[in-house]
Design a protein around this motif. Structure first.
Motif, PDB file in Angstrom:
ATOM      1  N   PRO A 139       9.456  22.919  12.332  1.00 34.38           N
ATOM      2  CA  PRO A 139      10.381  22.446  13.133  1.00 34.38           C
ATOM      3  C   PRO A 139      10.431  23.242  14.190  1.00 34.38           C
ATOM      4  N   ARG A 140      10.561  22.354  15.385  1.00 28.44           N
ATOM      5  CA  ARG A 140      10.790  23.186  16.561  1.00 28.44           C
ATOM      6  C   ARG A 140      12.088  22.765  17.634  1.00 28.44           C
ATOM      7  N   VAL A 141      12.505  23.649  18.110  1.00 29.75           N
ATOM      8  CA  VAL A 141      13.721  23.342  19.080  1.00 29.75           C
ATOM      9  C   VAL A 141      13.400  24.138  20.389  1.00 29.75           C
ATOM     10  N   GLY A 142      13.645  23.276  21.647  1.00 30.04           N
ATOM     11  CA  GLY A 142      13.264  23.978  22.854  1.00 30.04           C
ATOM     12  C   GLY A 142      13.959  23.261  23.924  1.00 30.04           C
ATOM     13  N   TYR A 143      13.604  23.780  24.977  1.00 29.97           N
ATOM     14  CA  TYR A 143      14.331  23.187  25.986  1.00 29.97           C
ATOM     15  C   TYR A 143      13.088  22.366  27.249  1.00 29.97           C
ATOM     16  N   ASP A 144      13.314  21.027  27.544  1.00 32.62           N
ATOM     17  CA  ASP A 144      12.217  20.502  28.232  1.00 32.62           C
ATOM     18  C   ASP A 144      12.545  20.594  29.705  1.00 32.62           C
ATOM     19  N   PHE A 145      11.494  20.700  30.435  1.00 35.57           N
ATOM     20  CA  PHE A 145      11.645  20.878  31.837  1.00 35.57           C
ATOM     21  C   PHE A 145      11.044  19.693  32.722  1.00 35.57           C
ATOM     22  N   PRO A 146      11.849  18.416  33.014  1.00 35.94           N
ATOM     23  CA  PRO A 146      11.046  16.997  32.947  1.00 35.94           C
ATOM     24  C   PRO A 146      10.542  17.130  34.466  1.00 35.94           C
ATOM     25  N   THR A 147       9.385  16.309  34.515  1.00 36.94           N
ATOM     26  CA  THR A 147       8.717  15.830  35.743  1.00 36.94           C
ATOM     27  C   THR A 147       8.499  14.259  35.764  1.00 36.94           C
ATOM     28  N   TYR A 148       9.552  13.590  36.134  1.00 39.42           N
ATOM     29  CA  TYR A 148       9.486  12.397  36.190  1.00 39.42           C
ATOM     30  C   TYR A 148       9.000  11.847  37.660  1.00 39.42           C
ATOM     31  N   ASN A 149       8.277  10.925  37.649  1.00 44.32           N
ATOM     32  CA  ASN A 149       7.461  10.576  38.918  1.00 44.32           C
ATOM     33  C   ASN A 149       7.913   9.186  39.287  1.00 44.32           C
ATOM     34  N   ASN A 150       8.848   8.899  40.116  1.00 41.96           N
ATOM     35  CA  ASN A 150       9.303   7.619  40.587  1.00 41.96           C
ATOM     36  C   ASN A 150       9.789   7.783  41.980  1.00 41.96           C
ATOM     37  N   ASP A 151       9.957   6.614  42.537  1.00 47.75           N
ATOM     38  CA  ASP A 151      10.132   6.588  44.042  1.00 47.75           C
ATOM     39  C   ASP A 151      11.507   6.433  44.527  1.00 47.75           C
ATOM     40  N   THR A 152      12.432   6.895  43.791  1.00 47.57           N
ATOM     41  CA  THR A 152      13.936   6.625  44.003  1.00 47.57           C
ATOM     42  C   THR A 152      14.076   8.356  44.675  1.00 47.57           C
ATOM     43  N   PRO A 153      14.772   8.210  45.912  1.00 46.44           N
ATOM     44  CA  PRO A 153      15.062   9.538  46.441  1.00 46.44           C
ATOM     45  C   PRO A 153      16.390   9.934  45.995  1.00 46.44           C
ATOM     46  N   TYR A 154      16.634  11.132  46.275  1.00 44.48           N
ATOM     47  CA  TYR A 154      17.916  11.947  45.994  1.00 44.48           C
ATOM     48  C   TYR A 154      18.326  11.756  44.560  1.00 44.48           C
ATOM     49  N   ILE A 155      17.432  11.864  43.458  1.00 45.71           N
ATOM     50  CA  ILE A 155      17.533  12.126  41.958  1.00 45.71           C
ATOM     51  C   ILE A 155      16.770  13.063  41.568  1.00 45.71           C
ATOM     52  N   ASP A 156      17.447  14.261  41.072  1.00 40.29           N
ATOM     53  CA  ASP A 156      16.599  15.229  40.417  1.00 40.29           C
ATOM     54  C   ASP A 156      16.991  14.953  38.793  1.00 40.29           C
ATOM     55  N   TYR A 157      16.090  15.552  38.085  1.00 35.85           N
ATOM     56  CA  TYR A 157      16.292  15.482  36.691  1.00 35.85           C
ATOM     57  C   TYR A 157      16.522  16.777  35.912  1.00 35.85           C
ATOM     58  N   GLU A 158      17.794  16.912  35.388  1.00 37.30           N
ATOM     59  CA  GLU A 158      18.064  18.241  34.593  1.00 37.30           C
ATOM     60  C   GLU A 158      17.238  18.412  33.388  1.00 37.30           C
ATOM     61  N   GLY A 159      17.053  19.527  32.861  1.00 38.29           N
ATOM     62  CA  GLY A 159      16.284  20.084  31.672  1.00 38.29           C
ATOM     63  C   GLY A 159      17.412  19.354  30.600  1.00 38.29           C
ATOM     64  N   GLY A 160      16.631  19.526  29.265  1.00 31.88           N
ATOM     65  CA  GLY A 160      17.481  19.085  28.441  1.00 31.88           C
ATOM     66  C   GLY A 160      16.720  19.612  26.799  1.00 31.88           C
ATOM     67  N   LEU A 161      17.594  19.140  25.958  1.00 26.80           N
ATOM     68  CA  LEU A 161      17.134  19.492  24.381  1.00 26.80           C
ATOM     69  C   LEU A 161      15.628  18.909  24.133  1.00 26.80           C
TER      70      LEU A 161
END
Length: 171
Positions: A6-28
């Motif tokens: 089993p694994r439990v961790g924290y994800d640091f996302p790197t979404y690549n889209n063309d929408t400005p002014y949106i950041d993505y917070e990490g998560g489960l």
């Protein structure tokens, strides 16, 4: 032998889209692997569940209508979480020290991934009008063919085979 991890961790996302002014917070980041080893070679199955949240970074100060006098000063923001899932199967390769206290594994998986959510909508209003300020429709992709690679390092701290895993993966 069989190995359940089993694994439990924290994800640091790197979404690549063309929408400005949106950041993505990490998560489960949750996952489980079931592996079968014959010796140094094996086969395994993985399931991963990851969730993130978009965050609007659009500045909401000093916004005016086209007349430069009427302020847009009432805002409505909706942000939907993003969920990702992965199911995969593939070969494993393992190196064990002679003492058996340390193992290093390379796990490769071929499978399907799903991503859903992430809709973000910011609306501003003045006394007269409403204005859409920033929008991203989100994601809805299922059954995307995906390749995943994972390095797993295990150090057994007792003879009862209680161990500490340090997983790293990319998909």
């Amino acid at each position: 032998y069989f190995q359940l991890s089993p694994r439990v961790g924290y994800d640091f996302p790197t979404y690549n889209n063309d929408t400005p002014y949106i950041d993505y917070e990490g998560g489960l980041d949750l996952g489980i692997s079931l592996d079968y080893y014959w010796n140094w070679f094996g086969v395994g199955f993985d399931f991963d569940y990851i969730t993130n949240q978009p965050e609007s970074t659009y500045a909401t100060e000093n916004i005016f209508e086209a007349d430069f006098r009427t302020p847009i000063d009432v805002f409505s923001l909706s942000e939907d979480k993003i969920t990702r899932m992965f199911y995969g199967i593939g070969p494993n390769f393992q190196y064990r020290t002679k003492s058996g206290k340390f193992t290093a594994e390379l796990n490769t998986r071929f499978g399907l991934a799903n991503i859903e959510g992430g809709r973000t909508y910011l609306e501003g209003a003045s006394v007269r009008n409403k204005y859409p300020l920033n929008f991203h429709a989100g994601y809805k992709d299922s059954g995307v063919l995906t390749l995943k690679g994972q390095l797993r390092f295990t150090y057994f701290i007792s003879k009862k085979r209680f161990c500490v895993h340090v997983p790293t993966h990319v998909f």
